[in-house]
Design an enzyme around this catalytic site. Sequence first.
Site, PDB file in Angstrom:
ATOM      1  N   SER A  24       0.825  -1.208   0.000  1.00  0.00           N
ATOM      2  CA  SER A  24       0.000   0.000   0.000  1.00  0.00           C
ATOM      3  C   SER A  24       0.859   1.258   0.000  1.00  0.00           C
ATOM      4  O   SER A  24       0.603   2.208  -0.752  1.00  0.00           O
ATOM      5  CB  SER A  24      -0.926   0.001   1.221  1.00  0.00           C
ATOM      6  OG  SER A  24      -1.809  -1.098   1.186  1.00  0.00           O
ATOM      7  N   ARG A 121     -13.927  -5.884 -11.954  1.00  0.00           N
ATOM      8  CA  ARG A 121     -13.977  -5.130 -10.696  1.00  0.00           C
ATOM      9  C   ARG A 121     -14.456  -3.705 -10.985  1.00  0.00           C
ATOM     10  O   ARG A 121     -13.809  -2.959 -11.713  1.00  0.00           O
ATOM     11  CB  ARG A 121     -12.601  -5.132 -10.025  1.00  0.00           C
ATOM     12  CG  ARG A 121     -12.142  -6.538  -9.682  1.00  0.00           C
ATOM     13  CD  ARG A 121     -10.706  -6.596  -9.226  1.00  0.00           C
ATOM     14  NE  ARG A 121     -10.512  -6.003  -7.910  1.00  0.00           N
ATOM     15  CZ  ARG A 121      -9.340  -5.997  -7.273  1.00  0.00           C
ATOM     16  NH1 ARG A 121      -8.275  -6.551  -7.846  1.00  0.00           N
ATOM     17  NH2 ARG A 121      -9.232  -5.448  -6.082  1.00  0.00           N
ATOM     18  N   SER A 170     -11.975   1.952   0.059  1.00  0.00           N
ATOM     19  CA  SER A 170     -11.176   3.115   0.467  1.00  0.00           C
ATOM     20  C   SER A 170     -10.231   3.541  -0.643  1.00  0.00           C
ATOM     21  O   SER A 170      -9.737   4.676  -0.646  1.00  0.00           O
ATOM     22  CB  SER A 170     -10.376   2.789   1.731  1.00  0.00           C
ATOM     23  OG  SER A 170      -9.413   1.777   1.470  1.00  0.00           O
ATOM     24  N   ASP A 319      -8.309  -7.013   4.661  1.00  0.00           N
ATOM     25  CA  ASP A 319      -7.333  -7.935   4.065  1.00  0.00           C
ATOM     26  C   ASP A 319      -6.679  -8.832   5.108  1.00  0.00           C
ATOM     27  O   ASP A 319      -6.611 -10.049   4.956  1.00  0.00           O
ATOM     28  CB  ASP A 319      -6.256  -7.154   3.310  1.00  0.00           C
ATOM     29  CG  ASP A 319      -6.782  -6.554   2.014  1.00  0.00           C
ATOM     30  OD1 ASP A 319      -7.860  -6.988   1.562  1.00  0.00           O
ATOM     31  OD2 ASP A 319      -6.134  -5.652   1.465  1.00  0.00           O
ATOM     32  N   LYS A 346     -12.428  -8.174  -4.465  1.00  0.00           N
ATOM     33  CA  LYS A 346     -10.968  -8.273  -4.489  1.00  0.00           C
ATOM     34  C   LYS A 346     -10.503  -9.090  -5.700  1.00  0.00           C
ATOM     35  O   LYS A 346     -11.213  -9.212  -6.688  1.00  0.00           O
ATOM     36  CB  LYS A 346     -10.483  -8.899  -3.180  1.00  0.00           C
ATOM     37  CG  LYS A 346     -10.857  -8.103  -1.933  1.00  0.00           C
ATOM     38  CD  LYS A 346     -10.130  -6.774  -1.870  1.00  0.00           C
ATOM     39  CE  LYS A 346     -10.420  -6.046  -0.561  1.00  0.00           C
ATOM     40  NZ  LYS A 346      -9.644  -4.786  -0.439  1.00  0.00           N
TER      41      LYS A 346
END
Length: 436
Positions: A24, A121, A170, A319, A346
Amino acid sequence: MKSILTKPSSRIYGATRQAPGSKSISNRILLLSSLTPTKTQLKDLLNSEDTNIMINATYAFGARVQRSQPEWSIHKLTLLTSKHSELFLGNSGTSARSLSAMLSCYQGNYFLYGLQRIHERPLQDMLFSLRTIGTNIKHLFRPSCLPLFIRPLATVKDSIRVLLDGSTSSQYITALLMVLPMYKRKLGKGITLLIHSIVTSKPYVTMTLLLLERLGMIVHRYGWKLFSTCIIANRYTGPSFCIEMDISSASYYLILGLVNRSNLKLLSICLYNVQGDFFLVCILKRMGCSILVSRSDVSIYKQARKLLPLRIACHSIPDVSMVLLIVTLITACSISLSGIRSWRLKETDRLLAMTMELRKLGVVVECGIDFISAYSLPTSHLNKDSTININTYGDHRIAMCFAVISSQGVNVRIMNHQCINKTFPSFYYVFNSLAG
């Protein structure tokens, strides 16, 4: 389909290990650093499929990434290398969302595409918000999904208030927070981001705000409903960054400390970090682990008492919470997780995938739109002379979760095992090195 048989062992030796850098943080810093006019030094940057996709994408912003052990450097060479680029994004959701937003504020023509799953997605909420600014984004096949054509900006409104549903992902908020300062600089107008629902995975949004601040830009946050941009420097600056170790990747080793009696020490994970997944340490304490956190590492081992049942809301840690389901198989401790609706969006539908694979191992599973509950007999009921095939559905976290079971002497064959290259290419090597 290729597979790997994880090395079975009923004992994990006490050891010291270091998890890879945070995906991230790595992807955010790579993208933001590609916008700075100065050279940025990055230490412990994650080297994986996802970050390599982002590195390739930085070329579209005129940046170049160089590696000289143990550091990476990223340097802005030109304003924009190409006004016409095709970017392959694999199955990287972070790249798809952040790049769709960032490229929309440049006066060029771009085509973004990837693997089949990333084309499924949805990006609907984020694209709706971008179009209110005046972006020109068109889908090729499925509405609001990749592949996408991004064309030069259309007419922009004088007063800009961007609305966004924050309950889906997010990453939508992160993508807009990173791109809004670029719009403000280009348009000379203040832009406000208004969230009209409950924000999921808040720690990831906080991480983005902290990283942006280090690069010379502050976003004022008013609760979790309103964000406004405020440039505090004439341009982004490129400081040096040391990337924290990835708590999600480290979670598989933390769980080993929970279900085995040997000590494990993880380096470069400390109390002072920006990853919300660190909350996993608190969860493990509640379940019966003894954990010592210092300025530079975490030591963990299981206490003698029986592990306690667990009920937890996972809105902030979707996660890292996956690996907790493996605990129920190993210890016969009941676990119930809620706030995990995002699992369905995901790399695969993780709610469905975890349910199917856990049932192969005799776990009693109940799941719904936003929750999963599991209870199992201990792994002692499993036939350790046979091999259990685990389908990963191309999802790196499913592969790593089920590899943990082999620490109990169970033969586990991980199908399509290369999917771990997305975030942790050396996982099997490091994991097997712990087994005696």
